[in-house]
Design an enzyme around this catalytic site. Structure first.
Site, short mmCIF file in Angstrom:
data_model
loop_
_atom_site.label_atom_id
_atom_site.label_comp_id
_atom_site.label_asym_id
_atom_site.label_seq_id
_atom_site.Cartn_x
_atom_site.Cartn_y
_atom_site.Cartn_z
N SER A 65 -24.90 45.55 -41.87
CA SER A 65 -23.82 46.53 -42.00
C SER A 65 -24.09 47.52 -43.12
O SER A 65 -24.82 47.22 -44.07
CB SER A 65 -22.49 45.82 -42.29
OG SER A 65 -22.16 44.94 -41.25
N1 SAH Z 1 -22.98 40.64 -41.97
C1 SAH Z 1 -24.18 40.83 -41.18
C2 SAH Z 1 -23.80 41.50 -39.89
C3 SAH Z 1 -24.83 41.37 -38.86
S1 SAH Z 1 -24.39 42.11 -37.31
C4 SAH Z 1 -25.16 41.69 -41.95
O1 SAH Z 1 -24.72 42.61 -42.64
O2 SAH Z 1 -26.37 41.46 -41.83
C5 SAH Z 1 -23.29 40.91 -36.63
C6 SAH Z 1 -23.86 39.55 -36.34
O3 SAH Z 1 -22.88 38.82 -35.60
C7 SAH Z 1 -25.14 39.54 -35.49
O4 SAH Z 1 -26.14 38.84 -36.16
C8 SAH Z 1 -24.70 38.83 -34.20
O5 SAH Z 1 -25.73 38.04 -33.62
C9 SAH Z 1 -23.55 37.97 -34.69
N2 SAH Z 1 -22.60 37.52 -33.66
C10 SAH Z 1 -22.16 38.20 -32.57
N3 SAH Z 1 -21.29 37.45 -31.87
C11 SAH Z 1 -21.18 36.26 -32.53
C12 SAH Z 1 -20.46 35.06 -32.30
N4 SAH Z 1 -19.65 34.88 -31.24
N5 SAH Z 1 -20.60 34.03 -33.18
C13 SAH Z 1 -21.42 34.16 -34.26
N6 SAH Z 1 -22.14 35.27 -34.53
C14 SAH Z 1 -22.02 36.31 -33.68
#
Ligand code: SAH
Length: 220
Positions: A65
């Site tokens: 993010s």
């Molecule tokens: N806070 C992280 C955001 C990554 S993007 C950062 O800044 O790096 C969001 C993440 O949510 C992705 O890695 C995706 O695989 C995960 N995600 C999507 N749906 C999900 C679910 N149902 N349960 C757990 N993780 C999920």
């Protein structure tokens, strides 16, 4: 281990100045983001952009993010040292590390196995003591003893507020969640009672997140 040079520290100070200009006022959040080396959470090829206010690819079609989004969500979450925080969407682990740096006890769920494996190891190497889980964030952590949580943060775009997660939030607890399909509205939900009628919802503008998907994925 990567180097956290004076140049990187300087870039972080500049990033924090920019966050202040963008309206982040919580000194605990700003101090944590000044401390955590965001460039450790990116592939080498992207390190040059680590302190720009931008989302960047982290593999598996996912993104880390924007720093301003991490700051905004962390500020809305109003975390205090010792709080038990459930995070959905570990991704790169950067938001996880910021919450650890703020003194939270973090439990984080990721559905993509390659990201789960890589990030669990990275956080441990960097001595951020988060508990990482491979699983479906819609379900939260159903095992006994984990819930209830003081705070819940969702870092992917959810089509609705997952009911299982509200069950795992303590009374008086806060959830910060971007809700919507193409775009998301950032919501902060305060749980004042067990039924939906007692969930107080505040709104904090439009954001764009990768989608929250159902189920686990073991694919590369
Ligand atoms: N806070 C992280 C955001 C990554 S993007 C950062 O800044 O790096 C969001 C993440 O949510 C992705 O890695 C995706 O695989 C995960 N995600 C999507 N749906 C999900 C679910 N149902 N349960 C757990 N993780 C999920």
């Amino acid at each position: 281990m990567r180097d956290d040079s004076y140049r990187h520290k300087g870039l972080r100070l500049a990033m924090v100045r920019e966050l202040r200009q963008k309206g982040i006022t919580d000194e605990r959040v700003l101090a944590a983001m000044e401390a955590v080396p965001r460039h450790f959470f990116l592939d080498l090829a992207l390190i040059g952009m680590a302190y720009d206010d931008t989302a960047l690819p982290i593999g598996c079609d996912q993104t880390i993010s924007h720093p301003s989004t991490v700051a905004m969500q962390s500020q809305l979450l109003d975390v205090h040292p010792g709080d038990k925080v459930l995070e959905i969407g570990t991704g790169s682990g950067y938001q996880t590390a910021v919450l650890c740096q703020m003194g939270a006890r973090v439990f984080s769920i990721e559905r993509q196995q390659p990201l789960f494996v890589k990030t669990k190891r990275l956080l441990a190497d960097l001595r951020y003591h988060a508990k990482c889980f491979l699983g479906d964030g819609y379900q939260g952590l159903t095992e006994v003893d984990y819930a209830p949580f003081d705070r819940i943060i969702i870092t992917c775009g959810a089509p609705f507020i997952p009911p299982a997660l509200m069950t795992q939030l303590r009374l008086g607890g806060l959830m910060v969640i971007p809700v919507g399909e193409q775009q998301q509205e950032m919501l902060r939900v305060t749980k004042l009672g067990e039924t939906e009628a007692d969930w107080q919802v505040e709104r904090f503008g439009q954001f764009k997140f990768v989608p929250m998907k159902e189920g686990r994925s073991f694919k590369q």
